[in-house]
Design an enzyme around this catalytic site. Sequence first.
Site, PDB file in Angstrom:
ATOM      1  N   LYS A  11       0.722  -1.267  -0.014  1.00  0.00           N
ATOM      2  CA  LYS A  11      -0.122   0.196  -0.019  1.00  0.00           C
ATOM      3  C   LYS A  11       0.820   1.366  -0.033  1.00  0.00           C
ATOM      4  O   LYS A  11       1.931   1.188   0.365  1.00  0.00           O
ATOM      5  CB  LYS A  11      -0.953  -0.057   1.164  1.00  0.00           C
ATOM      6  CG  LYS A  11      -0.328  -0.002   2.450  1.00  0.00           C
ATOM      7  CD  LYS A  11       0.303   1.480   3.256  1.00  0.00           C
ATOM      8  CE  LYS A  11       0.860   1.275   4.454  1.00  0.00           C
ATOM      9  NZ  LYS A  11       1.881   2.320   4.468  1.00  0.00           N
ATOM     10  N   PRO A  96       9.311  -4.274  -0.945  1.00  0.00           N
ATOM     11  CA  PRO A  96      10.261  -3.848  -0.386  1.00  0.00           C
ATOM     12  C   PRO A  96      10.188  -3.925   1.159  1.00  0.00           C
ATOM     13  O   PRO A  96       8.830  -3.359   1.441  1.00  0.00           O
ATOM     14  CB  PRO A  96      10.774  -2.505  -0.936  1.00  0.00           C
ATOM     15  CG  PRO A  96      10.226  -2.447  -2.054  1.00  0.00           C
ATOM     16  CD  PRO A  96       8.847  -3.153  -2.121  1.00  0.00           C
ATOM     17  N   ALA A  99       9.639  -0.014   4.148  1.00  0.00           N
ATOM     18  CA  ALA A  99       9.758   0.865   3.383  1.00  0.00           C
ATOM     19  C   ALA A  99       8.691   1.697   3.261  1.00  0.00           C
ATOM     20  O   ALA A  99       8.644   2.746   2.574  1.00  0.00           O
ATOM     21  CB  ALA A  99       9.826   0.172   1.788  1.00  0.00           C
ATOM     22  N   GLY A 100       7.589   1.494   4.242  1.00  0.00           N
ATOM     23  CA  GLY A 100       6.439   2.146   4.431  1.00  0.00           C
ATOM     24  C   GLY A 100       5.413   1.603   3.500  1.00  0.00           C
ATOM     25  O   GLY A 100       4.419   2.544   3.024  1.00  0.00           O
ATOM     26  N   LEU A 101       5.617   0.526   2.888  1.00  0.00           N
ATOM     27  CA  LEU A 101       4.536  -0.107   1.965  1.00  0.00           C
ATOM     28  C   LEU A 101       3.600  -1.029   2.568  1.00  0.00           C
ATOM     29  O   LEU A 101       3.036  -2.028   1.666  1.00  0.00           O
ATOM     30  CB  LEU A 101       5.257  -0.537   0.826  1.00  0.00           C
ATOM     31  CG  LEU A 101       6.389   0.422   0.001  1.00  0.00           C
ATOM     32  CD1 LEU A 101       7.069   0.057  -1.297  1.00  0.00           C
ATOM     33  CD2 LEU A 101       5.326   1.582  -0.741  1.00  0.00           C
ATOM     34  N   ALA A 102       3.932  -1.407   3.990  1.00  0.00           N
ATOM     35  CA  ALA A 102       3.137  -2.226   4.481  1.00  0.00           C
ATOM     36  C   ALA A 102       3.367  -3.735   3.936  1.00  0.00           C
ATOM     37  O   ALA A 102       2.612  -4.739   4.164  1.00  0.00           O
ATOM     38  CB  ALA A 102       1.651  -2.208   4.387  1.00  0.00           C
ATOM     39  N   GLY A 103       4.628  -4.116   3.608  1.00  0.00           N
ATOM     40  CA  GLY A 103       5.125  -5.542   3.126  1.00  0.00           C
ATOM     41  C   GLY A 103       4.917  -6.475   4.168  1.00  0.00           C
ATOM     42  O   GLY A 103       4.056  -7.516   3.934  1.00  0.00           O
ATOM     43  N   GLY A 104       5.058  -6.274   5.656  1.00  0.00           N
ATOM     44  CA  GLY A 104       5.022  -7.240   6.742  1.00  0.00           C
ATOM     45  C   GLY A 104       3.645  -7.354   7.005  1.00  0.00           C
ATOM     46  O   GLY A 104       2.996  -8.562   7.084  1.00  0.00           O
ATOM     47  N   SER A 105       2.895  -6.183   6.859  1.00  0.00           N
ATOM     48  CA  SER A 105       1.421  -6.422   7.300  1.00  0.00           C
ATOM     49  C   SER A 105       0.621  -7.068   6.507  1.00  0.00           C
ATOM     50  O   SER A 105      -0.428  -7.829   6.566  1.00  0.00           O
ATOM     51  CB  SER A 105       0.721  -4.698   7.413  1.00  0.00           C
ATOM     52  OG  SER A 105       1.541  -4.240   8.415  1.00  0.00           O
ATOM     53  N   ASP A 138      -1.440  -1.691  10.415  1.00  0.00           N
ATOM     54  CA  ASP A 138      -1.757  -1.493   9.058  1.00  0.00           C
ATOM     55  C   ASP A 138      -2.399  -2.814   8.540  1.00  0.00           C
ATOM     56  O   ASP A 138      -2.974  -2.954   7.377  1.00  0.00           O
ATOM     57  CB  ASP A 138      -0.620  -1.583   8.281  1.00  0.00           C
ATOM     58  CG  ASP A 138      -0.139  -0.152   8.444  1.00  0.00           C
ATOM     59  OD1 ASP A 138      -0.485   0.929   8.930  1.00  0.00           O
ATOM     60  OD2 ASP A 138       1.129   0.162   7.861  1.00  0.00           O
TER      61      ASP A 138
END
Length: 305
Positions: A11, A96, A99-105, A138
């Site tokens: 996201k 990534p 990164a602030g892209l919520a990969g883990g979430s 997130d």
Amino acid sequence: MKQMVIRTPGKINLSLDVVGRRADGYHLLSTVMQSLDLADRVTVGLEPGGQDIRLTCSRQGIPLDSRNTAWKAARLFLDTAGVSAGVTIYLDKQIPASAGLAGGSADAAAVLLALDRLCPDRLTRPGLFSLAARIGADVPFCLQGGTVLCEGIGERLSPLPSFGQVPVLLCKPDFGLSTPWVFGRLNLQRLGRRPDQLTVLECLRQGDLAKLSKVTANVLESVSLPVYPVLQKLKKELRAAGAAMSLMSGSGPTVFGLFYDPADCESARVRLTARCPSGILFLATRTCETGPTILPDLQIQETQA
Ligand code: C5P
């Protein structure tokens, strides 16, 4: 063993305001989150009679134990749903990390969705969303997907009309930022420019990116931009390369630009890749309307152990 493969999008935040702070230190947000057509692929297997949660990943440097949100999601689901089984998780990472892209979430949301389908009728939909909120702020959005106004600490979701497929250029510098570090340095008295959320929502409905650029903001930039001037520089480079607006996503450090035309987005990717230091990752993608989806060909595979 039963297994399922989930495609789970990352996201960006189209706006982010902090409106207060809870007694436990969590910040109260008003943020528009937007799914991207950039997704991890998560394979979740359920082993009746097993006990362990085993995690593997396509990318090095990702923790494979209880520190990983996907692992936490499996543990919390099994305990809450009263399921005694082993779980295997394979993360094919495209988003990534840090990164602030919520990969883990996104990975955690995929595990919750898969286990909910593999162990039907254990949890209600609100029950699943409340588990999501316990894993991370997130995760509820990642379970929902699309374009959503998120409030509370991020868990109060108000789905918005679709923003369509808007071209997005992501610029991820060669360092990560930790969310607690960014929130920990936030000075509520000095948030800098704040988004005008009502007008942001109007611009999203109208697809008016030019006006959006004038009324949106991410208050977490007040922490990261002074410490990492490269982020301000990337925002400017994006605008100079034709982006209608540029902003940092979430707690960063990824900065993104929105474009009207996919060809302009691609030209900007080529231009910025040539102009900027190597090590910065440029990814052209677009916004999308869906959250995690079960991949059709591989819906539920039953294999004899
Ligand atoms: O919930 P999540 O694990 O993503 O949050 C990581 C950290 O970021 C929290 O421990 C907290 O320090 C900070 N945070 C916050 N307010 C939010 C979301 C996260 O202060 N709404």
